[in-house]
Design a protein around this motif. Structure first.
Motif, mmCIF file in Angstrom:
data_model
loop_
_atom_site.group_PDB
_atom_site.id
_atom_site.type_symbol
_atom_site.label_atom_id
_atom_site.label_comp_id
_atom_site.label_asym_id
_atom_site.label_seq_id
_atom_site.Cartn_x
_atom_site.Cartn_y
_atom_site.Cartn_z
ATOM 1 N N ALA A 35 34.921 45.346 34.921
ATOM 2 C CA ALA A 35 36.278 44.869 35.149
ATOM 3 C C ALA A 35 36.410 43.420 34.730
ATOM 4 C CB ALA A 35 36.649 45.031 36.611
ATOM 5 N N GLY A 36 37.622 43.087 34.245
ATOM 6 C CA GLY A 36 37.877 41.724 33.813
ATOM 7 C C GLY A 36 38.004 40.775 34.983
ATOM 8 N N PRO A 37 38.153 39.462 34.683
ATOM 9 C CA PRO A 37 38.222 38.463 35.737
ATOM 10 C C PRO A 37 39.433 38.656 36.635
ATOM 11 C CG PRO A 37 38.845 37.529 33.621
ATOM 12 C CD PRO A 37 38.312 38.895 33.341
ATOM 13 N N GLN A 38 39.287 38.354 37.888
ATOM 14 C CA GLN A 38 40.383 38.485 38.844
ATOM 15 C C GLN A 38 41.377 37.341 38.661
ATOM 16 O OE1 GLN A 38 40.732 41.141 40.987
ATOM 17 N NE2 GLN A 38 39.018 41.929 39.801
ATOM 18 N N GLY A 39 42.618 37.607 39.040
ATOM 19 C CA GLY A 39 43.635 36.568 38.932
ATOM 20 C C GLY A 39 43.697 35.663 40.141
ATOM 21 N N GLN A 383 58.050 51.124 39.210
ATOM 22 C CA GLN A 383 56.798 51.602 38.640
ATOM 23 C C GLN A 383 56.098 50.540 37.786
ATOM 24 O OE1 GLN A 383 55.624 54.582 39.627
ATOM 25 N NE2 GLN A 383 57.478 54.570 40.897
ATOM 26 N N ALA A 384 56.746 49.422 37.574
ATOM 27 C CA ALA A 384 56.167 48.368 36.730
ATOM 28 C C ALA A 384 55.402 47.339 37.552
ATOM 29 C CB ALA A 384 57.272 47.693 35.925
ATOM 30 N N TRP A 385 54.880 47.754 38.700
ATOM 31 C CA TRP A 385 54.204 46.791 39.584
ATOM 32 C C TRP A 385 53.004 46.125 38.909
ATOM 33 C CZ3 TRP A 385 49.098 47.627 40.712
ATOM 34 C CH2 TRP A 385 48.604 48.923 40.538
ATOM 35 N N ARG A 386 52.335 46.849 38.010
ATOM 36 C CA ARG A 386 51.184 46.255 37.324
ATOM 37 C C ARG A 386 51.632 45.074 36.465
ATOM 38 N NH1 ARG A 386 51.213 51.714 36.882
ATOM 39 N NH2 ARG A 386 49.471 52.906 37.780
ATOM 40 N N GLY A 387 52.739 45.271 35.741
ATOM 41 C CA GLY A 387 53.251 44.201 34.900
ATOM 42 C C GLY A 387 53.759 43.025 35.708
ATOM 43 N N LEU A 388 54.403 43.311 36.845
ATOM 44 C CA LEU A 388 54.869 42.227 37.716
ATOM 45 C C LEU A 388 53.688 41.395 38.204
ATOM 46 C CD1 LEU A 388 57.522 44.124 39.905
ATOM 47 C CD2 LEU A 388 57.932 42.667 37.907
ATOM 48 N N GLU A 389 52.618 42.080 38.594
ATOM 49 C CA GLU A 389 51.426 41.387 39.083
ATOM 50 C C GLU A 389 50.868 40.444 38.021
ATOM 51 O OE1 GLU A 389 46.978 42.623 40.755
ATOM 52 O OE2 GLU A 389 48.032 43.926 39.335
ATOM 53 N N GLN A 390 50.639 40.953 36.813
ATOM 54 C CA GLN A 390 50.011 40.139 35.777
ATOM 55 C C GLN A 390 50.948 39.054 35.265
ATOM 56 O OE1 GLN A 390 46.887 40.403 35.461
ATOM 57 N NE2 GLN A 390 46.785 42.257 36.715
ATOM 58 N N LEU A 420 50.665 39.695 46.413
ATOM 59 C CA LEU A 420 49.566 38.728 46.374
ATOM 60 C C LEU A 420 49.657 37.848 45.138
ATOM 61 C CD1 LEU A 420 46.937 37.528 47.409
ATOM 62 C CD2 LEU A 420 45.708 39.415 46.291
ATOM 63 N N ALA A 421 49.955 38.458 43.988
ATOM 64 C CA ALA A 421 50.059 37.673 42.757
ATOM 65 C C ALA A 421 51.161 36.621 42.860
ATOM 66 C CB ALA A 421 50.323 38.603 41.573
ATOM 67 N N ALA A 422 52.293 36.992 43.474
ATOM 68 C CA ALA A 422 53.384 36.029 43.651
ATOM 69 C C ALA A 422 52.950 34.879 44.546
ATOM 70 C CB ALA A 422 54.600 36.742 44.246
ATOM 71 N N THR A 423 52.176 35.196 45.585
ATOM 72 C CA THR A 423 51.700 34.155 46.499
ATOM 73 C C THR A 423 50.754 33.198 45.789
ATOM 74 O OG1 THR A 423 51.848 35.803 48.262
ATOM 75 C CG2 THR A 423 50.678 33.777 48.762
ATOM 76 N N VAL A 424 49.860 33.752 44.974
ATOM 77 C CA VAL A 424 48.941 32.907 44.199
ATOM 78 C C VAL A 424 49.724 32.023 43.230
ATOM 79 C CG1 VAL A 424 47.091 32.926 42.489
ATOM 80 C CG2 VAL A 424 47.023 34.540 44.397
ATOM 81 N N ALA A 425 50.681 32.616 42.535
ATOM 82 C CA ALA A 425 51.461 31.850 41.561
ATOM 83 C C ALA A 425 52.246 30.722 42.219
ATOM 84 C CB ALA A 425 52.410 32.792 40.819
ATOM 85 N N LEU A 426 52.844 31.003 43.372
ATOM 86 C CA LEU A 426 53.596 29.962 44.075
ATOM 87 C C LEU A 426 52.686 28.850 44.571
ATOM 88 C CD1 LEU A 426 56.052 32.339 45.924
ATOM 89 C CD2 LEU A 426 56.726 30.484 44.364
ATOM 90 N N ARG A 427 51.469 29.203 44.940
ATOM 91 C CA ARG A 427 50.511 28.163 45.331
ATOM 92 C C ARG A 427 50.205 27.256 44.152
ATOM 93 N NH1 ARG A 427 45.368 30.007 44.723
ATOM 94 N NH2 ARG A 427 45.167 28.364 43.160
ATOM 95 N N ARG A 428 50.062 27.848 42.982
ATOM 96 C CA ARG A 428 49.765 27.050 41.796
ATOM 97 C C ARG A 428 50.960 26.208 41.365
ATOM 98 N NH1 ARG A 428 46.732 32.001 38.573
ATOM 99 N NH2 ARG A 428 44.717 31.842 39.670
ATOM 100 N N LEU A 429 52.180 26.745 41.560
ATOM 101 C CA LEU A 429 53.370 25.971 41.206
ATOM 102 C C LEU A 429 53.536 24.757 42.121
ATOM 103 C CD1 LEU A 429 55.983 28.802 40.477
ATOM 104 C CD2 LEU A 429 54.613 27.495 38.841
ATOM 105 N N ALA A 430 53.174 24.930 43.396
ATOM 106 C CA ALA A 430 53.193 23.810 44.358
ATOM 107 C C ALA A 430 54.546 23.101 44.389
ATOM 108 C CB ALA A 430 52.066 22.817 44.037
ATOM 109 N N ILE A 431 55.608 23.879 44.605
ATOM 110 C CA ILE A 431 56.968 23.321 44.660
ATOM 111 C C ILE A 431 57.352 23.133 46.131
ATOM 112 C CG2 ILE A 431 59.374 23.719 44.051
ATOM 113 C CD1 ILE A 431 58.369 25.529 41.790
#
Length: 606
Positions: A35-39, A383-390, A420-431
């Motif tokens: 498996a590839g690297p985790q996000g 059904q596009a949850w995979r795309g939303l995540e990435q 989870l991906a949205a939470t990670v992204a918002l942490r990185r945005l740090a707004i």
């Protein structure tokens, strides 16, 4: 049964291809270990970064003496176990075992040795890289049984082709053996295949005529034909187009052989044939042809070919379509990569994600990448949850603040992955403006209890990210919530508790809170053997005590530093905390000695 046999055959063919093309194995849906690297990243584990020194592997100085003596014993099993022990110890870093080489060589010519002993000795000599064994290996290879040949052939080929090759005369003899063996119709097919692979490794183009004859003869076994075609693809850079064109008009295995034979060919006619094979109904053929097209020029996989193959049921076909798009570096190819974020194969959508992030570093591609990711993020298809995540991971990595509102919307998604991906992204945005919404989300997750036991196993990863966001942005309104996570009996997961404690340390950076420091010292000191505190919680408790510079807890820090100084988690955390509070340097963590034991034969009294 007919279809089952066909799928089994294809599995064999793909396995043979993967030996030459590791990417097929790496991205195969049947290889979950690749498996590839985790996000998801965890900044708290790098702040501070506590590194455990590699242990010093310690071998008894008497082991070698015992094993060399065991090699001289008359019984077969003792000598086999001694050879295996030498091999394993050398792989684990034991020094001085090269002198076993001559003794092991003697066993190969010993008439009392059986095939099993010789095989163990050969494997050990290979690990020792004892190239003086080349002639003995060749003698064994001539009359050996298949398992011995399978072990010796690839090593002899590597030694012949290496920058420090074996003697020229020995290499010539080995090549002559392989040339003869691959043409022996009565030899086992696998023995002939190993000879073909060896000739390809050493680059002996004298094999090409025989390989072409074997590859094109429909009376030969499928595996034999494919191996010959693959070896031809390595050895021949021209001259096979006419034969490949004829094969391309035959059955599926003919198509596959044609694609393999062209692995080293170039030119417009070759490209035209490869393009035809890339559209083959059999995915194994299509992916093999596509691979070569991408190697020649990623632009050869044009928009028309991409449109026809992007939804192919086979992951390897889609792999090479994605790989071509990465190489093209155009607005159209980036738009395609945006759709590939929703690929059903996790390795491929991670490949698309990581490629988009890398491409955005090119100034003229940055905006197309952001647009492609936003187009995917804005999809409303459940059904596009995979795309939303990435897409969330891409936009978080690119610090795309315009995505913040849509990321917050994903908290309501039915699947945990986009949340989870949205939470990670918002942490990185740090707004800072998103903090109230993040705290509201954290409070919702923290309330998910059932009978006093936390039901935050799904939400725990989200809480872990949210708490790290609060720590990084020093969001004081979150303190009351995070303090609830300190108690061992709170019912929350270890990671979310660790994140809460880490964040509390940042909220009180340089400003000790006596009550908080006392609670954290209690977590550090909880080593009750019946129900000890989680190591990650103890570690972060020490770190936060140090970060807030709570001098009143120096005693606890020093106690557990002394008791667990061999560990990075506790000893290293306490050491770091003591340095933060006192300003005094301390010795680095030492690597511990790890005695290597459990050998079949060991010195007594050790």
């Amino acid at each position: 049964m007919k279809h089952a046999h066909r799928h089994f055959l294809l599995a064999v063919l793909v396995g043979l291809c993967a030996q030459t093309w590791p990417c097929l194995a790496q991205y195969s849906p049947q290889n979950p270990g690749a498996a590839g690297p985790q996000g998801v990243d965890q900044p708290m584990l790098l702040d501070p970064e506590l590194i455990q020194p590699e242990p010093n592997r310690v071998f008894s100085p008497r082991l070698k003496e015992l094993w060399l003596a065991a090699l001289a014993r008359p019984d077969i099993d003792t000598r086999r176990m001694a050879a295996a022990a030498i091999r394993q110890a050398h792989q684990q870093g034991m020094q001085g075992l090269a002198e076993a080489g001559p003794i092991l060589m003697g066993i190969l010519s010993d008439k009392s040795a059986n095939d099993d002993l010789r095989l163990d000795v050969v494997r050990t000599l290979i690990v020792l890289d004892h190239r003086d064994a080349g002639a003995a290996f060749l003698d064994l290879d001539r009359d050996g049984y298949p398992e011995l040949i399978q072990t010796i052939d690839p090593v002899l080929a590597q030694w012949c082709a290496a920058p420090r090759p074996v003697a020229a005369a020995l290499a010539d003899q080995a090549k002559a053996l392989w040339l003869k063996r691959m043409d022996e119709p009565l030899a086992p097919d696998m023995v002939r295949i190993w000879a073909m692979q060896s000739l390809a490794t050493v680059g002996d183009r004298r094999a090409a005529p025989s390989l072409a004859r074997i590859a094109t003869d429909s009376n030969n076994a499928v595996t034999l034909r494919l191996a010959a075609a693959r070896a031809l693809g390595v050895l021949a850079q021209d001259g096979l187009l006419e034969q490949a064109t004829t094969l391309a008009q035959g059955a599926m295995i003919d198509h596959l052989c044609a694609a393999c034979m062209l692995a080293g060919h170039r030119g417009a006619p070759v490209q035209a044939l490869l393009r035809k094979l890339a559209l083959d109904a059999e995915p194994t053929v299509a992916s093999t042809a596509l691979r070569r097209l991408v190697e020649l020029d990623a632009n050869l996989v044009d928009s028309d070919l991409t449109a026809q193959l992007a939804k192919n049921r086979d992951a390897n076909v889609r792999l090479y379509v994605i790989t071509a798009a990465v190489g093209q570096k155009t607005a159209a190819s980036i738009a395609f990569l945006g759709t590939a974020l929703d690929d059903e194969n996790p390795k491929l959508r991670v490949l698309a994600r990581d490629s988009l992030i890398a491409l955005a570093a090119q100034a003229d591609l940055d905006q197309p990448v952001r647009q492609a990711a936003m187009d995917m993020l804005n999809k409303q298809d459940a059904q596009a949850w995979r795309g939303l995540e990435q897409a969330a991971y891409v936009l978080g990595a690119l610090d795309h603040e315009a995505a913040a509102d849509r990321l917050i919307d994903l908290f309501a998604h039915a699947r945990p992955e986009p949340r989870l991906a949205a939470t990670v992204a918002l942490r990185r945005l740090a707004i800072a403006q998103t903090l109230p919404a993040l705290l509201q989300r954290a409070e919702q997750l923290a309330q998910k209890k059932d009978g006093g036991v936390a039901a935050d196993l799904a939400g725990g990863d989200e809480l872990t990210q949210l708490f790290q966001t609060f720590g990084q942005l020093k969001h004081a309104p979150a303190e009351a919530l995070m303090r609830k996570f300190i108690d061992k009996n709170s019912g929350y997961t270890g990671m979310s508790r660790q994140a809460a404690i880490w964040a509390l340390g940042h909220l009180h950076d340089g400003q000790p809170d006596a009550r908080l420091a006392g609670l954290l010292a209690g977590r550090l000191s909880d080593v009750n053997p019946l129900a000890p505190e989680a190591t990650e919680v103890r570690r972060m408790s020490a770190v936060s005590i140090g970060r807030m510079k709570a001098k009143g807890q120096l005693g606890a820090l020093r106690k557990f530093y002394e008791q667990e100084k061999d560990t990075a988690d506790i000893g290293g955390a306490c050491r770091w905390a003591i340095i933060q509070i006192t300003g005094q340097d301390m010795p680095p963590l030492k690597a511990v000695d790890q005695p290597m034991r459990g050998w079949f034969l060991e010195p007594s009294g050790e």
